[in-house]
Design a protein around this motif. Structure first.
Motif, PDB file in Angstrom:
ATOM      1  N   TYR A  33       2.143   2.043  -3.551  1.00  0.00           N
ATOM      2  CA  TYR A  33       1.223   2.482  -4.589  1.00  0.00           C
ATOM      3  C   TYR A  33       0.317   3.645  -4.204  1.00  0.00           C
ATOM      4  O   TYR A  33      -0.326   4.213  -5.081  1.00  0.00           O
ATOM      5  N   ARG A  34       0.262   4.035  -2.954  1.00  0.00           N
ATOM      6  CA  ARG A  34      -0.671   5.090  -2.585  1.00  0.00           C
ATOM      7  C   ARG A  34      -0.358   6.420  -3.260  1.00  0.00           C
ATOM      8  O   ARG A  34      -1.266   7.222  -3.501  1.00  0.00           O
ATOM      9  N   ASN A  35       0.911   6.659  -3.611  1.00  0.00           N
ATOM     10  CA  ASN A  35       1.297   7.889  -4.310  1.00  0.00           C
ATOM     11  C   ASN A  35       1.697   7.622  -5.758  1.00  0.00           C
ATOM     12  O   ASN A  35       2.308   8.478  -6.408  1.00  0.00           O
ATOM     13  N   PRO A  93      -3.474   9.294  -0.742  1.00  0.00           N
ATOM     14  CA  PRO A  93      -2.099   9.691  -1.041  1.00  0.00           C
ATOM     15  C   PRO A  93      -1.579  10.701  -0.031  1.00  0.00           C
ATOM     16  O   PRO A  93      -2.354  11.415   0.615  1.00  0.00           O
ATOM     17  N   THR A  94      -0.278  10.759   0.091  1.00  0.00           N
ATOM     18  CA  THR A  94       0.350  11.728   0.985  1.00  0.00           C
ATOM     19  C   THR A  94       0.965  12.886   0.205  1.00  0.00           C
ATOM     20  O   THR A  94       1.567  13.778   0.791  1.00  0.00           O
ATOM     21  N   PHE A 123      -8.666   2.351  -0.291  1.00  0.00           N
ATOM     22  CA  PHE A 123      -7.209   2.392  -0.374  1.00  0.00           C
ATOM     23  C   PHE A 123      -6.715   3.596   0.426  1.00  0.00           C
ATOM     24  O   PHE A 123      -7.361   4.647   0.415  1.00  0.00           O
ATOM     25  N   PRO A 124      -5.590   3.475   1.152  1.00  0.00           N
ATOM     26  CA  PRO A 124      -5.078   4.631   1.904  1.00  0.00           C
ATOM     27  C   PRO A 124      -4.902   5.843   0.999  1.00  0.00           C
ATOM     28  O   PRO A 124      -4.405   5.715  -0.129  1.00  0.00           O
ATOM     29  N   THR A 171       0.830  -1.205   0.000  1.00  0.00           N
ATOM     30  CA  THR A 171       0.000   0.000   0.000  1.00  0.00           C
ATOM     31  C   THR A 171       0.867   1.258   0.000  1.00  0.00           C
ATOM     32  O   THR A 171       0.537   2.242  -0.677  1.00  0.00           O
ATOM     33  N   GLN A 172       1.958   1.245   0.730  1.00  0.00           N
ATOM     34  CA  GLN A 172       2.840   2.406   0.755  1.00  0.00           C
ATOM     35  C   GLN A 172       3.483   2.638  -0.611  1.00  0.00           C
ATOM     36  O   GLN A 172       3.700   3.782  -1.018  1.00  0.00           O
ATOM     37  N   MET A 204      -2.782   5.438  -9.258  1.00  0.00           N
ATOM     38  CA  MET A 204      -3.895   5.780  -8.380  1.00  0.00           C
ATOM     39  C   MET A 204      -4.551   7.105  -8.760  1.00  0.00           C
ATOM     40  O   MET A 204      -5.478   7.563  -8.091  1.00  0.00           O
TER      41      MET A 204
END
Length: 233
Positions: A188-190, A218-219, A215-216, A185-186, A194
């Motif tokens: 692909y979240r950014n 993005p940061t 899904f978490p 997840t870390q 996505m």
């Protein structure tokens, strides 16, 4: 190819130069012809490389995923076997290779459910070539436990009972270096995959209790995949 043309022209010019005998003139002409043939060949090769580069550009993010999640030295050592070793004692993320390119992520989810893994996985990603809108033939699946990962490996390594016509046979390997739901997840979240412009079925998915989950977020700001940005322009 200016340098080639210049050399060829220079060689050809020698044919007409005063005091140059027939043999020297013939040799110069032959050299010029060889250079022209070489230039044509190199141009053809360059066009081929350019076409390959354009095809790869659309799947650049997916190619990055392959480099990150699997190395050739870690892929299945022998058909039907399960890798062993202390560094793999807690592995839960596997890579499925040789999937049909006309399969989709949702078709893969249906396959996993049919094979008895409906509540055994919590992350699935089937990368897509955005230029051809076709699968790239591999997927990443994270299982809820190491035991379930081994069970999936045993069940799907050598699998070929596809819903669509295909002669492909699945090969399984451990994902590397990404292992576990948190790593996946870390990663692909950014990722550009996505971005809101990417269809939902082309994105990684998190599954909880057999149902899709959020899904978490993005940061950081996410850019669309390059090929989709070009189409939008």
């Amino acid at each position: 190819w200016g340098w080639t043309a210049a050399v060829a022209a220079s060689a050809g010019a020698e044919v007409c130069a005063p005091g140059v005998g027939p043999s020297a003139a013939w040799a110069a002409g032959a050299a010029a012809e060889r250079l022209q043939r070489t230039a044509a060949h190199l141009q053809a090769v360059a066009k081929g490389f350019k076409a390959e580069a354009q095809a790869l550009r659309g799947s650049q993010d997916a190619a990055w995923a392959v480099a990150e999640m699997c190395t050739e030295t870690e892929c299945v050592p022998e058909h039907g076997s399960v890798c062993t070793g202390s560094q793999e004692a807690a592995n839960t993320t596997i890579m499925l290779r040789n999937l049909p390119n006309n399969y989709s992520r949702d078709m893969l989810l249906e396959l996993l459910d049919r094979e008895g893994f409906g509540r055994s996985y919590d992350f699935v990603y089937y990368p897509v070539d955005f230029k051809r809108w076709a699968g790239l033939g591999y997927a990443f699946v994270n299982l809820v436990s190491h035991a379930e990962a081994l069970r999936l490996w045993s069940s799907l390594d050598g699998f070929s009972r596809w819903e669509l016509p295909s002669s492909k046979v699945v090969q399984v390997c451990w994902g590397s270096p990404l292992q576990g739901l948190e790593d996946c997840t870390q990663r692909y979240r950014n990722s550009p995959v996505m971005h809101e412009s990417v269809p939902a079925e082309c994105k990684p998915i998190i599954v909880v209790g057999g149902r899709p989950a959020q899904f978490p977020p993005p940061t950081q700001k996410i850019k669309a995949p390059k090929i989709l940005r070009c189409r939008a322009a």
